[in-house]
Scaffold this active site. Structure first.
Site: not given
Ligand code: GLU
Length: 538
Positions: A293-295
């Protein structure tokens, strides 16, 4: 059943295929042109997973002499993000993924933006209603919410399906007259697919083999919305059919939609020419399980998007591989190996080599872990392999920004000497600044360790000696320098360390005599004299 024969040139094999088809009563289908599509929704920047889907489609198309289409799936207007479409196009361009048909290129099967195809979908929704495969549903969002709540209170989840549809407000539960009245009165409605009861849908996925779904576990998905737009499912199936798509290659997250899509093809009478399906594995986090994910990127400091993205809604900026200094070839090479392997030890592939080697059979079923360090490794490999002139061209504007004017030929030489130590073009400065400017400060730690008592006087003598060196090429310079130091009975290591401090201002860098040759006699001697004057042990 159909038996497809693609690109088979062996006559004996073709003969066997026909025999097989006879025995199992299959229709033989040949010469179907490979046509694949990348069908993103413009709801934000393209994630790495999307790039990989586009890439695998592209490789497959090129490998089989087929077409690669870009179709923009923008039927969900509420999720539309301005700029996302352009971002997708620019990303593919940067990656070297060439589109044959699409919103910019046009093509026989356009338009390639679903919102512009709006008028085409209703007839298919009507056709499904007429054939009894779909129905009108009048339940308002509030009513649906209320039912969902009732179910939640019983600790159950509401699904609009065969078990519940009889209790809801739709053309299956209401009388024909009432349905007509409601429609005539302009009451908003959606069209839902009537999921058959007690069936099993089996489809052969080119990566996963046979996958089977029980229809009773599936819901009556909305196909057509009250705003007059089809949903993803209907538009996707209709367009794949009309655009003569031969293979649907997409992410694993779409596997649950497969039975609905297969049933839609059949219900619309297109079962015979339905595309083949291949669902790609997930890209996993660098650590352990779970979807990347972007996180993860934010936490560990790597981009998950190909290009920098400025979110028009939140104003947030997300970094991109391009702006972080990755070469597109390195990025693509890394992406290709996320879920696919060539079956050999080869790791470095140009786009042409990928096209040659690619096959869906070698795509793995299980998720593949993303490794940001390996991505840097790829960049380093490409940096190493690139011609010095090409790297110099990228480095020159960075030098100009620092106010440094240098000849391209000089920069090219510098690049050749230091690129081994750089992962990114931006790293070149730290590895080579001393070719362009004399040190103005001296690394304190190195000074403390390397600038020994009495070395300043010795360096003074060296500067004087070097003024007399006539041939300033690195090799003869080094020879004379060494003879001088030996004749003085000075420790060679001590002198070389001090010499490096004077020339570079720090303790590392390429061969000193090479640097001296490059910067020229006058500059080199001035640097030694400056060092003698300015280097102070703390
Ligand atoms: N519009 C879908 C997406 O955003 C396409 C899925 C498919 O390829 O069928 O990924």
């Amino acid at each position: 059943m159909q038996l497809w024969i693609f690109n088979e040139t062996d006559d004996l094999k073709i003969f066997y295929y026909y025999i097989f088809a006879q025995i199992f009563n299959c229709t033989v289908m040949t010469e179907r042109k490979v046509r694949v599509r990348f069908a993103p929704s413009p709801t934000g920047p393209l994630h790495m997973g999307g790039v990989r889907t586009a890439l695998f489609n592209y490789l497959f198309a090129r490998k089989h002499g087929g077409d690669f289409l870009l179709r923009i799936e923008d039927t969900d207007q509420t999720r539309y993000v301005p700029g996302a479409e352009q971002y997708i196009i620019e990303s593919l361009k940067w990656c070297g993924i060439e589109i044959d048909e699409g919103i910019e290129q046009g093509g026989e099967f356009g338009p390639y933006r679903q919102s512009e195809r709006k008028a085409m979908y209703r007839q298919y929704s009507d056709q499904l209603i007429e054939s009894g495969n779909a129905y009108y549903a009048f339940d308002t969002p509030e009513e649906l919410d209320a039912v969902r709540k009732q179910f939640e209170e019983k600790k159950e989840t509401f699904t609009y399906n065969t078990a519940t549809r009889g209790e809801m407000k739709n053309s299956l539960s209401l009388s024909a007259d009432e349905v007509k009245q409601r429609i005539d009165a302009g009451e908003p409605y959606v069209v839902r697919f009537k999921m058959p009861v007690g069936e099993e849908v089996t489809e052969n996925d080119l990566i996963r083999g046979n996958v089977t779904f029980k229809t009773e576990l599936l819901d009556d998905k909305v196909l057509f919305k009250s705003d007059g737009m089809p949903t993803y499912h209907l538009a996707n199936v209709v367009d794949d059919h009309l655009m003569q798509i031969s293979h649907v290659i997409r992410g694993e997250e779409w596997l649950p939609s497969l039975p609905l899509h297969v049933l839609l093809y059949r219900a619309l009478g297109w079962g015979e020419t339905m595309p083949r399906f291949a669902h790609l594995p997930l890209i996993l986090k660098p650590v352990g399980k779970g979807k990347l994910s972007k996180r993860d990127g934010d936490k560990m400091g790597f981009p998950v998007f190909p290009l920098l993205w400025n979110d028009p809604k939140t104003g947030d900026t997300s970094r991109g591989y391009r702006e972080d200094g990755y070469f597109p070839e390195a990025f693509i090479n890394m992406m290709a190996l996320l879920g696919w392997n060539p079956g050999t030890e080869q790791e470095i592939f140009s786009m042409e080599e990928l096209i040659e080697a690619f096959s869906l059979e070698r795509v793995t079923k299980s998720g593949s872990r993303f490794d940001p360090e390996k991505t840097k490794w790829f960049n380093h490999q490409y940096m190493h392999a690139k011609a010095n002139a090409e790297v110099a061209e990228l480095f020159l504007p960075m030098l100009a920004e620092k106010g440094i004017e240098a000849e391209a030929a000089f920069v090219e030489k510098v690049v050749g000497m230091v690129k081994e130590r750089a992962v990114f073009v931006a790293d070149l400065w730290d590895q080579s600044y001393f070719f362009f400017q004399a040190p103005t400060e001296y690394d304190a730690k190195t000074v403390k360790k390397r600038w020994k008592e009495g070395v300043a006087e010795k360096m003074s003598e060296i500067a004087e000696f070097m003024k007399g060196i006539e041939n300033w090429d690195a090799a003869p310079m080094k020879e004379q320098f060494s003879e001088f130091v030996t004749s003085k009975e000075w420790g060679f290591g001590v002198i070389m360390n001090a010499f490096r401090l004077c020339i570079v201002g720090a303790g590392a860098g390429p061969d000193l005599f090479d640097i001296c040759e490059m910067i020229g006699k006058e500059d080199a001697i001035a640097r030694i004299e400056n060092g003698v004057k300015n280097i102070k042990r703390g």
